[in-house]
Motif scaffolding. Structure first.
Motif, mmCIF file in Angstrom:
data_model
loop_
_atom_site.group_PDB
_atom_site.id
_atom_site.type_symbol
_atom_site.label_atom_id
_atom_site.label_comp_id
_atom_site.label_asym_id
_atom_site.label_seq_id
_atom_site.Cartn_x
_atom_site.Cartn_y
_atom_site.Cartn_z
ATOM 1 N N ASP A 1 27.466 51.033 29.575
ATOM 2 C CA ASP A 1 28.684 50.160 29.537
ATOM 3 C C ASP A 1 29.973 50.867 30.297
ATOM 4 O O ASP A 1 30.672 50.102 30.623
ATOM 5 C CB ASP A 1 29.069 49.968 27.854
ATOM 6 C CG ASP A 1 28.202 49.049 27.053
ATOM 7 O OD1 ASP A 1 27.312 48.277 27.488
ATOM 8 O OD2 ASP A 1 27.986 49.302 25.809
ATOM 9 N N GLU B 1 29.684 49.777 33.841
ATOM 10 C CA GLU B 1 30.059 48.376 33.812
ATOM 11 C C GLU B 1 31.466 48.310 33.818
ATOM 12 O O GLU B 1 31.918 47.173 34.526
ATOM 13 C CB GLU B 1 29.251 47.669 32.975
ATOM 14 C CG GLU B 1 27.599 47.315 33.230
ATOM 15 C CD GLU B 1 27.216 46.331 32.380
ATOM 16 O OE1 GLU B 1 27.701 45.199 31.848
ATOM 17 O OE2 GLU B 1 25.744 46.414 32.088
ATOM 18 N N ARG C 1 36.746 34.757 36.525
ATOM 19 C CA ARG C 1 36.052 33.794 35.930
ATOM 20 C C ARG C 1 34.712 34.218 35.650
ATOM 21 O O ARG C 1 33.641 33.945 34.959
ATOM 22 C CB ARG C 1 36.212 32.704 36.839
ATOM 23 C CG ARG C 1 37.178 31.696 36.234
ATOM 24 C CD ARG C 1 37.157 30.252 36.853
ATOM 25 N NE ARG C 1 37.678 30.324 38.199
ATOM 26 C CZ ARG C 1 37.085 30.016 39.440
ATOM 27 N NH1 ARG C 1 36.088 29.307 39.410
ATOM 28 N NH2 ARG C 1 37.547 30.093 40.444
ATOM 29 N N ASP C 2 34.247 34.840 36.904
ATOM 30 C CA ASP C 2 32.656 35.405 37.121
ATOM 31 C C ASP C 2 32.575 36.414 36.053
ATOM 32 O O ASP C 2 31.357 36.730 35.529
ATOM 33 C CB ASP C 2 32.463 35.935 38.515
ATOM 34 C CG ASP C 2 32.426 34.837 39.593
ATOM 35 O OD1 ASP C 2 32.243 33.729 39.106
ATOM 36 O OD2 ASP C 2 32.703 35.259 40.853
ATOM 37 N N SER C 3 33.237 37.212 35.520
ATOM 38 C CA SER C 3 33.295 38.388 34.765
ATOM 39 C C SER C 3 33.620 37.957 33.229
ATOM 40 O O SER C 3 33.576 38.994 32.332
ATOM 41 C CB SER C 3 34.041 39.531 35.144
ATOM 42 O OG SER C 3 35.398 39.244 35.050
ATOM 43 N N GLN C 4 33.725 36.695 32.854
ATOM 44 C CA GLN C 4 34.140 36.646 31.470
ATOM 45 C C GLN C 4 32.925 37.046 30.625
ATOM 46 O O GLN C 4 33.509 37.190 29.370
ATOM 47 C CB GLN C 4 34.283 34.944 31.331
ATOM 48 C CG GLN C 4 35.432 34.734 31.913
ATOM 49 C CD GLN C 4 36.695 35.202 31.110
ATOM 50 O OE1 GLN C 4 37.006 34.814 29.994
ATOM 51 N NE2 GLN C 4 37.437 35.935 32.069
ATOM 52 N N GLY C 5 31.689 37.067 30.903
ATOM 53 C CA GLY C 5 30.853 37.638 29.894
ATOM 54 C C GLY C 5 30.982 39.075 29.748
ATOM 55 O O GLY C 5 30.292 39.594 28.835
ATOM 56 N N LYS C 6 31.641 39.780 30.542
ATOM 57 C CA LYS C 6 31.675 41.103 30.365
ATOM 58 C C LYS C 6 33.258 41.724 30.008
ATOM 59 O O LYS C 6 33.351 42.990 29.788
ATOM 60 C CB LYS C 6 31.426 41.969 31.669
ATOM 61 C CG LYS C 6 29.927 41.712 32.048
ATOM 62 C CD LYS C 6 29.746 42.383 33.623
ATOM 63 C CE LYS C 6 28.343 41.969 34.001
ATOM 64 N NZ LYS C 6 28.139 42.733 35.369
ATOM 65 N N THR C 7 33.848 40.830 29.545
ATOM 66 C CA THR C 7 35.382 41.156 29.286
ATOM 67 C C THR C 7 35.338 41.927 27.904
ATOM 68 O O THR C 7 36.215 42.509 27.647
ATOM 69 C CB THR C 7 36.373 40.032 29.138
ATOM 70 O OG1 THR C 7 35.803 39.020 28.437
ATOM 71 C CG2 THR C 7 36.573 39.506 30.554
ATOM 72 N N HIS C 8 34.383 41.752 27.328
ATOM 73 C CA HIS C 8 34.285 42.399 25.766
ATOM 74 C C HIS C 8 34.025 44.202 25.978
ATOM 75 O O HIS C 8 34.418 44.924 25.387
ATOM 76 C CB HIS C 8 33.122 42.121 24.962
ATOM 77 C CG HIS C 8 31.809 42.416 25.482
ATOM 78 N ND1 HIS C 8 31.177 41.781 26.576
ATOM 79 C CD2 HIS C 8 30.941 43.379 25.334
ATOM 80 C CE1 HIS C 8 29.995 42.310 26.905
ATOM 81 N NE2 HIS C 8 30.009 43.303 26.291
#
Length: 189
Positions: A31, A34, A83-90
């Motif tokens: 994490d 990333e 936009r491409d990284s919306q799944g990793k913003t957490h």
């Protein structure tokens, strides 16, 4: 037998606990890697957008928003990496995530406005300018003046984007500097 429990069961339990702890440590390490990669990628995109804004400012003058908004090169600002990284913003720290969300929301609004047909946008801007000039000639207490005075949504969106960009750049740089190993911070200029 250890404390009345078969030795094989004890070792299986110890192995499970050690495996669980090692897996947790590996996940935290992944994490962290990333998160750092994500912040660097977003930093590069913010830098790209800053370069576009600097180029326009050199062409039109510092923060000359009325000319910058109609420049054909302004739509080259980007929010693709976000936009491409919306799944990793957490993975982002909450404060940094909020600042980046505000910035990219402003960028998206600006890009949406820039997709409107240029001639309609310029007509609307001219209409707003004429209304505001007319309203300035009216007395302060005239209620018509309040209805006529409008701000230009295109210029407001550009202004918000540039302000949010400055804040995002500052927060991303702070995050990247704070995350450097202690030995690199000792020797930086």
């Amino acid at each position: 037998m250890i404390l009345g429990v078969p030795e094989g069961l004890v070792w299986a339990l110890v192995g499970t606990i050690v495996g669980f702890l090692l897996n947790g440590a590996r996940q935290r390490w992944r994490d962290k890697r990333e998160r750092k990669t994500l912040v660097r990628a977003l930093s590069a995109e913010i830098e790209h957008n800053e370069k576009v804004a600097e180029n326009l400012e050199e062409r039109w003058g510092w923060r000359d928003l009325k000319n910058m908004i109609n420049d054909p090169d302004l739509p080259s600002i980007s929010n693709d990496r976000w936009r491409d990284s919306q799944g990793k913003t957490h993975l982002l720290p909450p404060q940094l995530g909020e600042v980046l969300q505000r910035y990219y929301s402003a960028v998206q609004t600006l890009l949406t406005f820039l997709n409107f047909r240029r001639d309609k946008r310029m007509n609307q801007q001219m209409n707003l300018a004429i209304r505001n000039l007319y309203a300035e000639g009216l007395p302060e207490q005239d209620e018509v003046r309040g209805r006529l005075m409008r701000t230009d949504p295109y210029i407001d969106a550009l202004s918000e984007t540039l302000a949010a960009q400055d804040e995002a750049r500052k927060r991303v740089d702070e995050y990247l500097v704070r995350r450097r190993p202690w030995w690199r911070r000792l020797f930086q200029a």
